[in-house]
Scaffold this active site. Sequence first.
Site, short mmCIF file in Angstrom:
data_model
loop_
_atom_site.label_atom_id
_atom_site.label_comp_id
_atom_site.label_asym_id
_atom_site.label_seq_id
_atom_site.Cartn_x
_atom_site.Cartn_y
_atom_site.Cartn_z
N ARG A 29 -0.01 7.67 -2.76
CA ARG A 29 0.62 8.77 -2.01
C ARG A 29 2.04 9.04 -2.50
NH1 ARG A 29 -1.25 6.28 3.55
NH2 ARG A 29 -1.95 4.69 2.06
N SER A 78 -7.88 -5.31 -5.05
CA SER A 78 -8.95 -5.83 -4.20
C SER A 78 -10.30 -5.75 -4.90
CB SER A 78 -9.00 -5.05 -2.88
OG SER A 78 -9.62 -3.80 -3.09
N ASP A 101 0.82 -1.21 0.00
CA ASP A 101 0.00 0.00 0.00
C ASP A 101 0.86 1.27 0.00
OD1 ASP A 101 -2.38 1.40 0.02
OD2 ASP A 101 -2.54 1.42 2.20
N ARG A 113 2.18 -4.76 6.21
CA ARG A 113 1.48 -3.71 5.45
C ARG A 113 2.31 -2.44 5.47
NH1 ARG A 113 -4.78 -2.10 4.72
NH2 ARG A 113 -4.44 -0.35 3.31
N SER A 162 -8.02 -4.45 5.40
CA SER A 162 -8.65 -4.14 4.11
C SER A 162 -9.09 -5.39 3.33
CB SER A 162 -7.72 -3.27 3.25
OG SER A 162 -7.41 -2.07 3.91
N GLU A 222 -12.65 -4.24 -3.86
CA GLU A 222 -13.11 -2.85 -3.66
C GLU A 222 -12.40 -1.84 -4.56
OE1 GLU A 222 -14.59 -5.32 -0.97
OE2 GLU A 222 -12.45 -4.95 -0.81
N ASN A 223 -11.26 -2.24 -5.13
CA ASN A 223 -10.49 -1.29 -5.93
C ASN A 223 -11.17 -0.89 -7.25
OD1 ASN A 223 -7.25 -2.60 -4.84
ND2 ASN A 223 -8.39 -0.83 -4.07
N HIS A 243 2.08 3.24 -9.21
CA HIS A 243 1.87 1.79 -9.37
C HIS A 243 3.06 1.16 -10.12
CE1 HIS A 243 -2.00 2.06 -7.58
NE2 HIS A 243 -2.57 2.74 -8.57
N ARG A 270 -12.37 2.79 -7.76
CA ARG A 270 -11.47 3.92 -8.08
C ARG A 270 -11.85 4.51 -9.44
NH1 ARG A 270 -5.57 2.61 -5.59
NH2 ARG A 270 -6.34 1.97 -3.55
C1 IPE Z 1 -5.51 -2.58 -0.06
O1 IPE Z 1 -5.19 -1.26 -0.14
C2 IPE Z 1 -5.52 -3.20 -1.43
C3 IPE Z 1 -4.23 -3.39 -2.07
C4 IPE Z 1 -3.07 -3.05 -1.58
C5 IPE Z 1 -4.28 -4.02 -3.36
P1 IPE Z 1 -6.30 -0.11 -0.30
O2 IPE Z 1 -5.55 1.17 -0.47
O3 IPE Z 1 -7.24 -0.46 -1.38
O4 IPE Z 1 -7.06 -0.18 1.09
P2 IPE Z 1 -7.75 0.98 1.96
O5 IPE Z 1 -8.75 1.65 1.08
O6 IPE Z 1 -6.67 1.90 2.40
O7 IPE Z 1 -8.35 0.24 3.11
C1 IPE Z 2 -1.82 0.16 -3.36
O1 IPE Z 2 -1.50 1.51 -3.38
C2 IPE Z 2 -2.01 -0.41 -4.74
C3 IPE Z 2 -3.40 -0.77 -5.08
C4 IPE Z 2 -4.43 -0.68 -4.30
C5 IPE Z 2 -3.62 -1.26 -6.43
P1 IPE Z 2 -2.62 2.63 -3.31
O2 IPE Z 2 -2.98 3.03 -4.70
O3 IPE Z 2 -3.75 2.20 -2.45
O4 IPE Z 2 -1.83 3.81 -2.61
P2 IPE Z 2 -2.44 4.89 -1.61
O5 IPE Z 2 -3.00 4.14 -0.43
O6 IPE Z 2 -3.50 5.61 -2.38
O7 IPE Z 2 -1.30 5.77 -1.24
MG MG Z 3 -4.12 2.45 -0.46
#
Ligand code: IPE
Ligand code: IPE
Ligand code: MG
Length: 250
Positions: A41, A82, A37, A198, A206, A84-85, A54, A88
Amino acid sequence: MAVLRNLLGYLRRSKNKSEDFLLSAEGTPRYVAIIMDGNGRWASHRHLPVIAGHREGAKTLKRTIKSSRRAGVLELTVYAFSTENWQRPAAEVNDLMKMFAELIDREVPELHEQNVRVRFIGRRAELSEALLEKIEWAEQLTDKNEAMTLFVAFNYGGRAEIEDAMKAAAGNGVAGGEIDVQKYLYAPEMHDPELLIRTSGEQRVSNFLLWQCAYCELVFLDKLWPEFSEEDLLSAFAEYGRRQRRFGAR
Ligand code: IPE
Ligand code: IPE
Ligand code: MG
């Protein structure tokens, strides 16, 4: 016991075509899971588009696979996307899907060279035909490899996995009281992770490996995933080695 186990693992892997292995340190976890994760950011701190984060994260994953294998990890499970992703922005989801397809094409032959077995866990029905074909190709190509198994959690959700397991068991006519849940998980052969790492400073699971992580040790790191180094990995392993696991017993 741990010494013997590590030695056996080392001997088994050193007979494979491979470069040097580090003799795994006492207490190194064999089964490790990572919530990668912080890519978003990392990119936003640099005023870069999110996909740049990414892409940088993918480089970190490549390094981490090598380091894990060298340290003697037998199974590495990484959270890539995930259930849930999908919420986005469409542009980010599209860019990610494109990136995953490219990564499979480019990296799987190299993982195969390193004798790494690749398996995907998650809901496959919702993926594009093209991506699904690549996933199946990667799994078939690497199926006999034995240095380490990389489980890629893709369109993965812990709740979806448990629901899918229940549905599959019901479809097989298994009576409620007799369900062996493990047998119906996406990868029944996967061991419960001993350590879950994590990055990014968030301290939550998550929806990752809800069944398998009933007793795993948790290590949360303040670093963003693209900044995660081999040193961070080894220090998480050292932290794991200091934990006392009781599994509810004395
Ligand atoms: C968890 O991270 C999913 C992956 C790293 C693939 P997220 O960024 O989606 O989770 P939340 O929204 O912070 O809980
Ligand atoms: C994790 O990084 C990768 C995926 C969920 C695919 P994020 O994209 O969630 O990074 P932050 O949490 O927004 O910084
Ligand atoms: Mg994240």
